[in-house]
Design an enzyme around this catalytic site. Structure first.
Site, PDB file in Angstrom:
ATOM      1  N   ASP A 330       0.826  -1.207   0.000  1.00  0.00           N
ATOM      2  CA  ASP A 330       0.000   0.000   0.000  1.00  0.00           C
ATOM      3  C   ASP A 330       0.863   1.261   0.000  1.00  0.00           C
ATOM      4  OD1 ASP A 330       0.806  -0.890   2.598  1.00  0.00           O
ATOM      5  OD2 ASP A 330      -0.408   0.726   3.447  1.00  0.00           O
ATOM      6  N   GLU A 331       0.255   2.335  -0.410  1.00  0.00           N
ATOM      7  CA  GLU A 331       0.814   3.683  -0.256  1.00  0.00           C
ATOM      8  C   GLU A 331       2.267   3.791  -0.709  1.00  0.00           C
ATOM      9  OE1 GLU A 331      -1.859   5.342   3.422  1.00  0.00           O
ATOM     10  OE2 GLU A 331       0.020   4.382   3.978  1.00  0.00           O
ATOM     11  N   THR A 332       2.539   3.280  -1.889  1.00  0.00           N
ATOM     12  CA  THR A 332       3.887   3.427  -2.432  1.00  0.00           C
ATOM     13  C   THR A 332       3.992   4.731  -3.208  1.00  0.00           C
ATOM     14  OG1 THR A 332       4.074   1.043  -2.613  1.00  0.00           O
ATOM     15  CG2 THR A 332       5.664   2.358  -3.856  1.00  0.00           C
TER      16      THR A 332
END
Lengths: 690, 690
Positions: A330-332
């Site tokens: 997530d949230e890269t």
């Protein structure tokens, strides 16, 4: 077979002139059903029939096991006997526990179940209690464990004895994947915290411990292949491989799978502190102390990255036997994926049009490694990409729609949105979130792809002192959602049973209730916290996000404030809501609900002088000064509203508006805590006529 | 240098109309001295001078160390900073803690002290706080640890800040041996219990953990040479050698010596279960479950016994570096020593006239082994025998006279009589027992032989849930007796400070306060224990002996009853005693003490209906049924007495006698618990005129 309706909550009125401590107002006496059986089970079983009679527990209570048996089953039976012993005070022998000749409890297991417990493990059991015997049948050892937990919850008082009421239960879970995710990256949690959490999970039949082990703020597991991961990336706070093995075994002994998560390619600052050569360009100068999304990521364009991941995951696979492994995902956010010429050239060469495509490429490469290691991949919503095969599991933090989208595309999924404990929502709200509600637009086959859900305990604002009260007892209510039939949705009955299970969880070693008082004593510097306790009981932490706005927490923030002492969804919230609801149905002078509500508001008023005195000599307590100023006005408004309503008199013009605006004021941020009863108070004020 | 008189206790009156919860009545505001300094130190230092000014704590608080330093000192400084951080909520950095360039705290240690801490270790230190700097000087690392603990106790609130008041302290202990003995033989205590106990010991400057490791009921330490000792003699409950090393190191890091005790030749049933060939005749058939004195003993007449002991102690000496080793030696009873022809023949051949002489022979043989291992011998009173050399230490459980006898004969001694926690005596009583009172008949040189004392926590009726409340906070008061000057004997001031230190001990992880509520919740099966808590607060466990008479406890007894929940010497006892004393000095209508006392008695009355309801549905709670029947009559008597006394009216003839006889009734055994306030109530009733 007959599905019992859960016994309906009913309160016995306690009569006090005034100043009743808040936690005092409801002594629950449940309606006896049939043989005196009070249904305190949580989660509720799939099917339950009550018969006449009961089995009186005695020191001669003993067990044997027939059919399949092994060391794990023996320990589970021994542990059950130990708990019965402790709850009843009976001197039950713990020797030869599974081989008694005069067994009151017979455990018959058909087979060992899977060598490594998987999502397909058969957890069903049936349990029959007569006045002389308890028969527990299960397909597997894990099923027997579930049945033993139910048995423990059946123990209840009857006169001078403890008894097991005569019942027949046939039970199996609605969802095969019932997890709790704990983020040990942002704040480390010691081994004993993990162990007592696993005890709690087993008690409410959760079966997956999802262990979030790496974060920007810390790399929490020893790698012997890459020792710098912890020597540079953990502040010395990590699990040794020996401890990991111990925890995996501890979980296995409770029928709980351990699914590790190693975040990649984002949320990886701690990796890159140790191995900057893996970064997509710049590397961090140290462990990240701030929370939120960092802009460091592993470099998906270099073969070295995959060689590293291969060696690392190969090592981890020896520690974690579970067939699933979570890669986060997530949230890269990496600026270099948009700007670095080398990375852009790689993307062009591989026809990867944007960063999402680059991450999908990365995931495919990691998938190959996992496949070789005989591990299935799980990741958060962001990994969802048509390029991935259908045995990947998507864990949704975004919501039911995201989960449904995955299912329509053929992916198995887990729901976590709706079960975020750091939102500080009441248990009753989480309870009604269904991973696969019957009003879905999914086809029956698509619905089967929803494997279950996971409670999420993110680590920004917890430590080993506060984690218990953030997880429990709310997680028990969610565990019921994952296990019990879809139509078990009576919130009142859930709260009645939650009081009961909450105390049982504490007896297992969890500290979710006692931690509050211990923290209040610490804040006040004295054992004299009677009034402070009542004051604290009507306040709860604001959500993670609200706290973050009011106090920009980082990993270095000391979590020892009033907000850390109080509990989300404390008993006061539901109690006042329930009393208000019942009182408003028939607001009369002689209403017992009125008397109790008045007692509560008087109790709040009474705390103010002492709490102010204590705040004056405690800088940490004084953070909630505003709340102690507001409390008497709110309590007074409650008393006035009750008086108008029960007497049938009208308030003067403007009264209502002035009270509502005062309530609005009390909703504004102060002290990072909020009152638990403002909705109820609003309802009372709104019901008054002018 | 000026010795400060401890600040005198003074209570701020809390005004309530009625039904004040008991723990509520005293918010202590101490008299400010000089710079606002409130002397909360426990133990009190040898010398303390207060100056003007204070140091305001900030997130920039940092430390360095000059002179000698090592890893242990670094950890101690780090731990002190961590505790200051937690108590103040300030984001104090824990990196490079001992090497700050802008250090507020300078720690100067002259040398490392002894390689293995001994009874001669120099624990002195001096501490000077000015408005800008803290200087801690110590002869040794252990001395610095003591100074750091004092520093932590100096932290106090001032307005919105936490401060260190400006003081100069020169401190060193009165006695070099200040111990706590824990019996882990009769009930096993897990490693984490031992660790948190060591944390508490360090906080109050105790320096010897006397670890009672073998008993008739269990052999609790792994021997690799004789593995059957634990495989057959421990029920699987024992410390591995790795855990022992961990605990010894944990203690060393806190300046605490670990003195192991291996009971011989008596209290040795668990040895003999495994190795019956060592017995003086008959051997036991299993681990002894009953308490009291067994009649099994090692055989002192066979060489095989000494070969065994030699090999065993040689192994143990590698685990315990301390120069002292305790061989128990108490309560040896073996019928064979009087009847077995072989043993009698041995005694005749060696001119041993009676069993005492035979035990002395045994001790001399063991002494030779210990001497070869470079260990001094300690034992209980019974080892005292002119045949033993003068470097043997005698630990007296029999009393001060027994100790003095040893000193007159030239033996060093430790006092434990007077510090038996299972007597369930109030802290104030233990506090006034002096190991070497100035009114002794011993010469100054003989007095020097009294090395100090040891608190004794015997294990018959404790487990890992209840041990904390049996040890703490009373042990803090005894620790002060061992450390502070002989003339520090103000019981009122001790209790004032005890409230403060007790809460600090809980913040370290001890559970002596919170365990009570957790147990009450478990007993009641609900979180709603407001009234039950007040009821429980005026009851305490009866002594070990009284309990044993009323309930013949064995190792198999489940310790989960009401008596296990309540604490010895709970705050109610001293509070009511103090209020009664003050009220009786001037029994007037407008007395604040009267108001508080009345509030307390009304509070007791108010609990009765709810507590009775809860007892009706809890078999374990109903054990104290008699007490809840008695409570309202007692409270009513208190209210009547107060009314007579404050109004100056006389009671009707016979009133006093009837109340006193009711109080006598309430002193009779019931529920294995006793009321805490009967002496105070008796004083009130006796003060009334008829």
């Amino acid at each position: 077979m007959k599905m019992m309706k859960p016994a309906f909550w009913s309160g016995v009125v306690s009569v006090f002139a005034m100043a009743i401590p808040l936690t005092n107002v409801m002594i629950c006496q449940q309606q006896p059903v049939g043989n005196g059986f009070v249904n305190n089970l949580m989660p509720q079983p799939a099917s339950l029939t009550v018969a006449q009679g009961q089995l009186v527990l005695s020191p001669q209570f003993a067990a044997n096991s027939t059919g399949f048996t092994d060391a794990r089953l023996g320990l589970a039976i021994r542990d059950a006997l130990l708990q019965i012993k402790q709850r009843t005070g009976l001197e039950i022998s713990l020797h030869d526990v599974a081989a008694s000749n005069n067994a009151v409890l017979s455990v018959a297991v058909h087979g060992p179940g899977e060598a490594v417990q998987s999502v397909d493990e058969d957890e069903s059991y049936s349990l029959t209690v007569t006045s002389t015997h308890v028969q527990l049948d299960a397909a597997t050892v894990v099923g027997a464990m579930r049945g033993l937990e139910t048995l423990l919850q059946l123990v209840q008082p009857a006169g001078e004895n403890y008894v097991l009421p005569s019942v027949t239960i046939h039970d199996s879970p609605r969802f095969p994947w019932r997890g709790l995710m704990i983020d040990c990256g942002r704040h480390f949690e010691p081994v004993e915290v993990i162990k007592r959490t696993l005890d709690g999970m087993a008690a409410v039949k959760l079966n997956v411990f999802h262990w979030h082990l790496t974060e920007d703020q810390g790399f929490r597991i020893e790698s012997k292949v890459f020792p710098k991961l912890t020597s540079m990336g953990s502040d010395g706070l990590f699990y040794t491989q020996k401890q990991v093995e111990e925890i995996v075994e501890y979980a296995r002994a409770r029928g709980i799978r351990v699914v590790p998560e190693f975040e990649m390619p984002g949320h990886s600052t701690a990796w890159l502190v140790a191995y900057p050569e893996l970064a997509s360009g710049r590397a961090p100068t140290g462990i990240r102390r701030q929370f939120g999304v960092s802009d460091f990521a592993l470099d998906p364009t270099r073969e070295e990255t995959y060689r590293f991941i291969d060696r690392f995951l190969s090592e981890m696979a020896t520690l974690f036997p579970d067939p699933y492994l979570h890669i986060g995902g997530d949230e890269t956010v990496s600026p270099e994926w948009k700007t670095d010429p080398r990375i852009r050239a790689f993307m062009t060469a591989h026809q990867l049009k944007d960063p999402d495509a680059l991450q999908a490429y990365f995931n495919q490469r990691v998938l190959k490694i996992l496949t070789r290691l005989h591990r299935h991949m799980i990741g958060w919503d962001e990994i969802l990409n048509p390029a991935l095969p259908k045995d990947v599991i998507v864990q949704s933090w975004r919501g039911q729609e995201s989960l449904a989208k995955g299912a329509r595309e053929g992916y198995q999924g887990l729901l976590s949105a709706g079960y975020y404990l750091d939102g500080m929502q009441p248990a009753g709200k989480h309870y009604l979130v269904d991973p696969s509600p019957s009003n879905t637009e999914l086809t029956p086959d698509q619905r089967k792809l929803i494997l279950g859900g996971e409670v999420a305990m993110w680590g920004e604002q917890i430590n080993d002192h506060t984690i218990d009260s953030r997880i429990w007892p709310r997680t028990a209510a969610i565990a019921e959602r994952f296990w019990s039939p879809e139509n078990v949705t009576d919130v009142d009955d859930m709260y009645r049973r939650l009081d009961y299970i909450s105390v049982q969880l504490e007896a297992l070693g969890l500290q979710h209730i006692s931690q509050e008082d211990a923290s209040l004593r610490d804040l006040a510097g004295t054992e004299t916290i009677e009034q402070l306790r009542i004051f604290a009981s009507v306040l709860e932490p604001v959500s993670f996000g609200e706290r973050y706005q009011q106090q920009h927490t980082s990993q270095l923030t000391v979590l020892d404030r009033f907000v850390d002492a109080v509990r989300p969804d404390p008993p006061s919230r539901y109690k006042i809501e329930r009393l208000t609801r019942d009182f408003l149905l028939a607001p009369r002078e002689d209403s017992a609900d009125r008397q109790q509500l008045e007692g509560l508001f008087h109790g709040m008023l009474a705390t103010v002088p002492i709490v102010k005195q204590q705040m004056a000599v405690s800088p940490r307590l004084s953070e909630v000064q505003t709340r102690v100023e507001q409390l008497p006005r709110l309590a007074q408004a409650g008393l006035e509203a009750i008086s108008y309503l029960s007497s049938g008199k009208k308030a003067a013009a403007g009264w209502k508006q002035s009270k509502l605006s005062m309530i609005d004021d009390a909703k504004k941020p102060a002290g990072i805590v909020r009152f638990t009863f403002l909705d109820s108070l609003t309802a009372l004020v709104n019901a008054v006529s002018e």
